[in-house]
Design a protein around this motif. Structure first.
Motif, PDB file in Angstrom:
ATOM      1  N   THR A  35      25.940  47.536  86.269  1.00  0.00           N
ATOM      2  CA  THR A  35      26.591  46.592  87.257  1.00  0.00           C
ATOM      3  C   THR A  35      27.974  46.006  86.658  1.00  0.00           C
ATOM      4  O   THR A  35      28.366  46.635  85.455  1.00  0.00           O
ATOM      5  CB  THR A  35      25.900  45.356  87.380  1.00  0.00           C
ATOM      6  N   ALA A  36      29.036  45.437  87.465  1.00  0.00           N
ATOM      7  CA  ALA A  36      30.209  45.240  86.724  1.00  0.00           C
ATOM      8  C   ALA A  36      29.849  44.277  85.533  1.00  0.00           C
ATOM      9  O   ALA A  36      30.910  43.982  84.682  1.00  0.00           O
ATOM     10  CB  ALA A  36      30.761  44.547  87.700  1.00  0.00           C
ATOM     11  N   SER A  37      28.859  43.309  85.230  1.00  0.00           N
ATOM     12  CA  SER A  37      28.651  42.417  84.315  1.00  0.00           C
ATOM     13  C   SER A  37      27.560  42.893  83.117  1.00  0.00           C
ATOM     14  O   SER A  37      27.445  42.048  82.474  1.00  0.00           O
ATOM     15  CB  SER A  37      28.362  41.121  84.786  1.00  0.00           C
ATOM     16  N   THR A  38      27.150  44.029  83.331  1.00  0.00           N
ATOM     17  CA  THR A  38      26.333  44.405  82.239  1.00  0.00           C
ATOM     18  C   THR A  38      26.640  45.884  81.710  1.00  0.00           C
ATOM     19  O   THR A  38      27.005  46.782  82.283  1.00  0.00           O
ATOM     20  CB  THR A  38      24.962  44.494  82.908  1.00  0.00           C
ATOM     21  N   SER A  39      26.292  46.068  80.419  1.00  0.00           N
ATOM     22  CA  SER A  39      26.716  47.303  79.665  1.00  0.00           C
ATOM     23  C   SER A  39      25.732  47.426  78.492  1.00  0.00           C
ATOM     24  O   SER A  39      25.458  46.646  77.863  1.00  0.00           O
ATOM     25  CB  SER A  39      28.430  47.102  79.257  1.00  0.00           C
ATOM     26  N   VAL A  40      25.607  48.639  78.399  1.00  0.00           N
ATOM     27  CA  VAL A  40      24.666  49.008  77.240  1.00  0.00           C
ATOM     28  C   VAL A  40      25.568  50.314  76.549  1.00  0.00           C
ATOM     29  O   VAL A  40      25.910  51.144  77.351  1.00  0.00           O
ATOM     30  CB  VAL A  40      23.100  49.607  77.478  1.00  0.00           C
ATOM     31  N   THR A  41      25.640  50.236  75.229  1.00  0.00           N
ATOM     32  CA  THR A  41      26.294  51.650  74.606  1.00  0.00           C
ATOM     33  C   THR A  41      25.499  51.916  73.314  1.00  0.00           C
ATOM     34  O   THR A  41      24.990  51.064  72.661  1.00  0.00           O
ATOM     35  CB  THR A  41      27.689  51.129  74.068  1.00  0.00           C
ATOM     36  N   ALA A  42      25.551  53.066  73.035  1.00  0.00           N
ATOM     37  CA  ALA A  42      24.906  53.507  71.888  1.00  0.00           C
ATOM     38  C   ALA A  42      25.599  54.751  71.185  1.00  0.00           C
ATOM     39  O   ALA A  42      25.930  55.561  71.947  1.00  0.00           O
ATOM     40  CB  ALA A  42      23.352  54.042  72.252  1.00  0.00           C
ATOM     41  N   ASP A  43      25.711  54.754  69.958  1.00  0.00           N
ATOM     42  CA  ASP A  43      26.573  55.888  69.310  1.00  0.00           C
ATOM     43  C   ASP A  43      25.957  56.119  67.929  1.00  0.00           C
ATOM     44  O   ASP A  43      25.900  55.277  67.146  1.00  0.00           O
ATOM     45  CB  ASP A  43      27.975  55.221  69.275  1.00  0.00           C
ATOM     46  N   LEU A  44      25.492  57.382  67.820  1.00  0.00           N
ATOM     47  CA  LEU A  44      24.916  58.053  66.478  1.00  0.00           C
ATOM     48  C   LEU A  44      26.086  58.693  65.882  1.00  0.00           C
ATOM     49  O   LEU A  44      27.058  58.895  66.538  1.00  0.00           O
ATOM     50  CB  LEU A  44      23.967  59.057  66.714  1.00  0.00           C
ATOM     51  N   TYR A  45      26.371  58.626  64.443  1.00  0.00           N
ATOM     52  CA  TYR A  45      27.323  58.994  63.793  1.00  0.00           C
ATOM     53  C   TYR A  45      26.846  59.448  62.383  1.00  0.00           C
ATOM     54  O   TYR A  45      25.773  58.975  61.994  1.00  0.00           O
ATOM     55  CB  TYR A  45      28.456  58.053  63.429  1.00  0.00           C
ATOM     56  N   ARG A  46      27.369  60.693  61.705  1.00  0.00           N
ATOM     57  CA  ARG A  46      27.121  61.110  60.499  1.00  0.00           C
ATOM     58  C   ARG A  46      28.673  61.342  59.922  1.00  0.00           C
ATOM     59  O   ARG A  46      29.498  61.989  60.466  1.00  0.00           O
ATOM     60  CB  ARG A  46      26.529  62.396  60.626  1.00  0.00           C
ATOM     61  N   ILE A  47      28.798  61.036  58.738  1.00  0.00           N
ATOM     62  CA  ILE A  47      30.173  61.292  57.886  1.00  0.00           C
ATOM     63  C   ILE A  47      29.736  61.701  56.382  1.00  0.00           C
ATOM     64  O   ILE A  47      28.906  61.062  55.712  1.00  0.00           O
ATOM     65  CB  ILE A  47      30.929  59.836  57.730  1.00  0.00           C
ATOM     66  N   ASP A  48      30.018  62.882  56.522  1.00  0.00           N
ATOM     67  CA  ASP A  48      29.870  63.598  54.959  1.00  0.00           C
ATOM     68  C   ASP A  48      31.160  63.594  54.186  1.00  0.00           C
ATOM     69  O   ASP A  48      32.425  63.882  54.865  1.00  0.00           O
ATOM     70  CB  ASP A  48      29.332  65.217  55.252  1.00  0.00           C
ATOM     71  N   ILE A  49      31.224  63.251  52.909  1.00  0.00           N
ATOM     72  CA  ILE A  49      32.508  62.941  52.317  1.00  0.00           C
ATOM     73  C   ILE A  49      31.971  63.740  51.225  1.00  0.00           C
ATOM     74  O   ILE A  49      31.572  63.518  50.155  1.00  0.00           O
ATOM     75  CB  ILE A  49      32.753  61.670  51.910  1.00  0.00           C
ATOM     76  N   ASP A  50      33.244  64.664  50.692  1.00  0.00           N
ATOM     77  CA  ASP A  50      33.208  65.812  49.578  1.00  0.00           C
ATOM     78  C   ASP A  50      34.196  65.277  48.401  1.00  0.00           C
ATOM     79  O   ASP A  50      35.246  64.774  49.149  1.00  0.00           O
ATOM     80  CB  ASP A  50      33.304  67.190  49.895  1.00  0.00           C
ATOM     81  N   GLU A  51      33.665  65.355  47.392  1.00  0.00           N
ATOM     82  CA  GLU A  51      34.524  65.005  46.074  1.00  0.00           C
ATOM     83  C   GLU A  51      35.103  63.616  46.445  1.00  0.00           C
ATOM     84  O   GLU A  51      36.165  63.455  46.127  1.00  0.00           O
ATOM     85  CB  GLU A  51      35.695  66.082  45.849  1.00  0.00           C
ATOM     86  N   ARG A  52      34.434  62.829  46.636  1.00  0.00           N
ATOM     87  CA  ARG A  52      34.726  61.453  46.655  1.00  0.00           C
ATOM     88  C   ARG A  52      35.220  60.603  45.249  1.00  0.00           C
ATOM     89  O   ARG A  52      34.596  61.291  44.246  1.00  0.00           O
ATOM     90  CB  ARG A  52      33.620  60.327  47.299  1.00  0.00           C
ATOM     91  N   ILE A  53      36.215  60.036  45.432  1.00  0.00           N
ATOM     92  CA  ILE A  53      36.876  59.454  44.291  1.00  0.00           C
ATOM     93  C   ILE A  53      36.041  58.099  43.628  1.00  0.00           C
ATOM     94  O   ILE A  53      35.961  57.174  44.557  1.00  0.00           O
ATOM     95  CB  ILE A  53      38.285  59.243  44.343  1.00  0.00           C
ATOM     96  N   VAL A  54      35.487  58.144  42.269  1.00  0.00           N
ATOM     97  CA  VAL A  54      34.825  56.941  41.941  1.00  0.00           C
ATOM     98  C   VAL A  54      35.381  56.658  40.371  1.00  0.00           C
ATOM     99  O   VAL A  54      36.277  57.486  40.004  1.00  0.00           O
ATOM    100  CB  VAL A  54      33.358  57.127  41.746  1.00  0.00           C
ATOM    101  N   LEU A  55      35.283  55.386  40.189  1.00  0.00           N
ATOM    102  CA  LEU A  55      35.548  54.848  38.781  1.00  0.00           C
ATOM    103  C   LEU A  55      34.167  55.337  37.758  1.00  0.00           C
ATOM    104  O   LEU A  55      33.128  54.804  38.228  1.00  0.00           O
ATOM    105  CB  LEU A  55      35.778  53.551  38.890  1.00  0.00           C
ATOM    106  N   SER A  56      34.609  55.814  36.818  1.00  0.00           N
ATOM    107  CA  SER A  56      33.591  56.172  35.991  1.00  0.00           C
ATOM    108  C   SER A  56      32.761  55.192  35.117  1.00  0.00           C
ATOM    109  O   SER A  56      33.415  54.225  34.972  1.00  0.00           O
ATOM    110  CB  SER A  56      33.898  57.484  34.989  1.00  0.00           C
ATOM    111  N   GLY A  57      31.839  55.539  34.568  1.00  0.00           N
ATOM    112  CA  GLY A  57      31.183  54.562  33.491  1.00  0.00           C
ATOM    113  C   GLY A  57      31.979  54.711  32.193  1.00  0.00           C
ATOM    114  O   GLY A  57      33.165  55.454  32.167  1.00  0.00           O
ATOM    115  N   ARG A  58      31.914  54.069  31.326  1.00  0.00           N
ATOM    116  CA  ARG A  58      32.438  53.775  30.199  1.00  0.00           C
ATOM    117  C   ARG A  58      32.165  54.836  29.053  1.00  0.00           C
ATOM    118  O   ARG A  58      30.963  54.884  28.742  1.00  0.00           O
ATOM    119  CB  ARG A  58      32.444  52.188  29.528  1.00  0.00           C
ATOM    120  N   PHE A  59      33.004  55.744  28.686  1.00  0.00           N
ATOM    121  CA  PHE A  59      32.399  56.841  27.641  1.00  0.00           C
ATOM    122  C   PHE A  59      33.012  56.270  26.248  1.00  0.00           C
ATOM    123  O   PHE A  59      34.084  56.037  26.107  1.00  0.00           O
ATOM    124  CB  PHE A  59      33.227  58.340  28.067  1.00  0.00           C
ATOM    125  N   ASP A  60      32.047  56.413  25.440  1.00  0.00           N
ATOM    126  CA  ASP A  60      32.463  56.302  23.709  1.00  0.00           C
ATOM    127  C   ASP A  60      31.676  57.066  22.915  1.00  0.00           C
ATOM    128  O   ASP A  60      30.777  57.831  23.499  1.00  0.00           O
ATOM    129  CB  ASP A  60      32.412  54.847  23.641  1.00  0.00           C
TER     130      ASP A  60
END
Length: 808
Positions: A584-609
């Motif tokens: 109806t003009a006053s009712t709505s339903v939406t549904a969206d599935l998603y998938r995101i693959d990220i390669d070689e993501r940049i992270v802050l390393s642990g502390r090396f000593d």
């Protein structure tokens, strides 16, 4: 008449209620009380102000079609009601309680991150969401989240630099869009459209926590004026003061809660015709922010912190240093829209800069105090230091062209353009007392200002880069029921090379009330200059010998010796599959599935000593470095989820009831850890369990909002239930210490509004009325050293507010 904006048109015709309702329900429905009626009301108001269009992010379609015809999910959030009656006074917190896919939690005990709220979409990092203003790229902050923060190692956009009253609407594109808008648009795009409607309005607000602290004051005013015959300008000024809150134990020197913030903000937005077909447009904003957060407490006499971290003469009962910062944010866009034959053209120049300068107070340099004591003095040090800071500036030049071919298929829109962007990142050293050790290396008091050691001259940097890009975007009505969109973008950076991304999206209207949609895209995120060049140094002692502990910049001596390769772009693949149902003009339903693959993501390393990697530790010691952390492309991640909305507007008794339910289910998992050749076998140091869990569960894995907005006569009520799913975070000790489990929690907000006249409204309300708090943990294992962490919805408990709105 369509109006061109950033290579796309503002394309909504507010002529009938049904179209307004469909627009409101297309994405995450009428969020936070923004019911279909509110959208229709917004459309009517816009028509009265002769602003008869609504910008739709994610489409460059140059024709009069509503946002319900776009092929990817978009949340369209008018801000009128939020600015008039909302219980949150800043944009980041407002969107947190509106959009389930948006997450921002105020931090405590996280240094500079206490003063700038990080914001993210779909559980990804804050720098994987692109923010636009009026369709133009907005700059990120100079801050890199390091200590104690979610979004660790990320930069992001400061949403709270923009006053709520200046905003017309916020659009959240929940789809990968790097092929359309460039770097950072992996998780999606947030477009903030500013007002330039005629007339004046003002808001005064106040609030505080149930515990009696954290007092907030808001004063904001907007005025829109006509320029010439067809031009307009909107001017917004805002003053916002947020007081400290403290949930620490009464006998503790710590302060746990909201930081103190004072914002002073001014924004202007407008346009003016200069030729028959040409219009000059402009936006400019400035914010001055003073913020003060509390660092970890230092013990007094008998604690063992004297003389290493304290002086008995200065703070005999212990103290919590204040990390103060002056944050200056500037933004400006000037552009010209015109016609070049049958093509629409848009030329623009955007500039933004964010600067953060630290001043540490209620502190001391313990080495200075100890030297004074050795010389026969009382043991006194200065109690305030300039600790330096950083600045990020970005200039973006755009040329965009668009033409609609009505005779090809059912209509074909062709958009193309080019972009040139230049960026600069600087680090400023602090005064010597903020980082020096003056009482003898390895002896007595620690070096630098307690709470936040200053940046050293060796950390200072001034680095530039530039990028150029070209794109082609096609959108066609293949049939009356089928739409197809494709985009291709080439982008080249001066510091790491070039990349090509693409996107294909389509929608099919199965029936008048049912739309199916899907998209597939590749994306990328360039390493930020902040990640490449951030440097911070403080002094530790190994065998009685002073050695540096560093956050090492990429490409420097330390990372070269460690065999850390040059940072490069993150790459992604994104897929969505969804449907909308509008029975109806006053009712709505939406549904969206998603998938995101990220390669070689940049992270802050642990502390090396030398303790966790003897070979690298030996190399570092030869460089005078005890331990080091650095940014590195080292992990692959997969994010999967579901966005679901249900909304309805109906007559109920003698009033109007708007109901909506919006939910996000999201899961991020690290699928691979890739160590450089020099660090093979030490992946557990590169990415510890604790750091991995911050990436996977920095935000709740599900979030839902159920809202009931009821208006009868002059009285309006809003009751909202917000559910935050569980989180699991790692401990400082790591395995076998058990992980920190945070149970799901549910918060509820309520507000009552009385309209004295259509132009004057008074609202009172409360947030988190049941005083829900995160699950208590062992303070020795939490990130902020307190039993409650800044997760889910924070740790402050119930708050109350009042707001008065008047339109002149």
């Amino acid at each position: 008449m369509a109006i061109f904006s950033f290579g796309r048109y503002r394309v909504f015709q507010p002529n009938i209620l049904r179209q307004a309702v469909l627009l409101s329900l297309y994405g995450s429905a009428a969020l936070a009380g923004l019911s279909p009626a509110a959208f229709a009301q917004s459309a009517t108001a816009a028509a009265k102000d002769e602003i008869q269009t609504v910008s739709v992010v994610g489409s460059r379609r140059a024709s009069n079609t509503s946002a319900t015809e776009t092929v990817v999910p978009v949340d369209f959030i008018p801000m009128t009601k939020v600015a008039e009656q909302g219980g949150q006074f800043d944009l980041a917190q407002t969107l947190t309680y509106i959009s389930p896919s948006f997450n921002s939690t105020r931090q405590t005990g996280a240094d500079g991150a206490d003063l700038i709220d990080s914001a993210a979409l779909r559980g990804l990092g804050s720098d994987q969401t692109l923010v636009l203003m009026n369709g133009k790229r907005r700059h990120t902050t100079a801050l890199v989240n390091i200590f104690g923060a979610r979004n660790r190692g990320n930069t992001g956009t400061d949403m709270n630099a923009i006053p709520l009253l200046a905003i017309k609407n916020v659009q959240v594109l929940r789809d990968g869009a790097a092929a359309q808008y460039g770097s950072d648009a992996i998780a999606g795009v947030i477009n903030i459209e500013l007002k330039k409607s005629l007339g004046c309005e003002a808001v005064a607000g106040a609030g505080k926590y149930g515990a009696g602290d954290g007092v907030n004051y808001l004063g904001s005013a907007y005025c829109g004026f006509q320029l010439g015959d067809k031009g307009a300008i909107g001017i917004t000024g805002e003053a916002l003061n947020r007081g400290r809150s403290n949930r620490a134990d009464a006998d503790s020197p710590r302060i746990i809660g909201d930081s103190l913030v004072r914002n002073r903000t001014l924004y202007v937005n407008g346009d003016v015709p200069v030729t028959l077909d040409g219009k000059l447009y402009f936006t400019a904003g400035v914010q001055e922010r003073y913020g003060s957060s509390a660092a970890f407490g230092r013990g007094g006499i008998g604690s063992g912190d004297i003389p290493s971290k304290n002086s008995a003469a200065m703070y005999p009962n212990g103290f919590a240093p204040f990390i103060n910062a002056d944050v200056n944010d500037r933004y400006a866009t000037v552009g010209y829209r015109t016609r070049a034959g049958d093509w629409h053209a848009d030329f623009s120049q955007t500039y933004g800069v964010n600067k953060m300068r630290y001043n540490i107070s209620r502190t001391l340099n313990a080495s200075i105090a100890n030297r004074d004591l050795q010389a026969g003095g009382a043991g006194i040090s200065p109690n305030r230091f300039d600790a330096g800071g950083f600045e990020f500036a970005q200039a973006t030049t755009n040329a965009d062209f668009s033409k609609f071919y009505s005779a090809i298929l059912g209509g074909l829109n062709v958009a193309l353009g080019a972009e040139y962007r230049k960026e600069n990142y600087r680090i400023f050293a602090g005064e010597p007392g903020s980082y020096s050790d003056v009482d003898g290396l390895g002896f007595g008091g620690n070096a630098g200002s307690q709470g936040f050691p200053g940046f050293q001259p060796s950390d200072a940097t001034d680095k530039d880069r530039h990028s150029s890009a070209a794109y082609l975007d096609l959108e066609a009505d293949v049939t009356e029921r089928t739409k197809l969109q494709t985009a291709l973008r080439y982008e080249k950076f001066s510091d790491f090379g070039a990349t090509v991304t693409g996107k294909l999206a389509s929608s099919y209207r199965v029936a008048d009330a049912v739309l199916l949609r899907a998209s597939a895209s590749t994306g990328f995120r360039a390493p930020s200059l902040q990640q490449v060049y951030f440097s911070s140094t403080f002094t530790d002692f190994v065998g009685g010998v002073a050695k540096d502990v560093v956050f090492a910049p990429n490409g420097g001596a330390v990372t070269a010796a460690a065999g850390i390769p040059k940072l490069k772009e993150e790459t992604s693949k994104s897929f969505t599959l969804g449907a909308t149902w509008t029975p109806t003009a006053s009712t709505s339903v939406t549904a969206d599935l998603y998938r995101i693959d990220i390669d070689e993501r940049i992270v802050l390393s642990g502390r090396f000593d030398s303790s966790n990697y003897p070979k690298l530790g030996g190399i570092l010691l030869n460089l005078g470095v005890a331990s080091a952390q650095f940014f590195v492309n080292s992990i692959d991640t997969r994010t999967q989820g579901l966005d679901l909305t249900v909304a309805n507007k109906r007559d109920f008794l003698h009033g109007k009831l708007s109901t909506f339910l919006a939910m996000n289910f999201s899961s991020t998992d690290v699928t691979r850890v890739m160590a450089p050749a020099s660090l093979k076998g030490f992946e557990n140091v590169l990415l510890s369990e604790r750091e991995r869990l911050f990436i996977e569960q920095g935000g709740p894995r599900r979030k839902a909002t159920l809202d009931f907005d009821y208006t009868v006569g002059k009285v309006g009520t809003d009751f909202k239930i917000i559910h935050f799913g569980p989180q699991t975070l790692g401990t400082f000790s790591g395995p076998p210490a058990p992980r920190m489990e945070y149970a799901s929690k549910t918060s509820a907000d309520v507000a009552f509004t009385y309209a004295f006249t259509p132009k004057t409204k008074f609202t009172v309300g409360a947030a988190n009325i049941f005083n829900a708090k995160p699950s208590a943990q062992d303070p020795n294992e939490t990130d902020n050293g307190f039993k409650y962490e800044s997760v889910q919805f924070g740790l402050n408990g119930t708050s109350y507010f009042a707001r008065l709105w008047h339109k002149f």
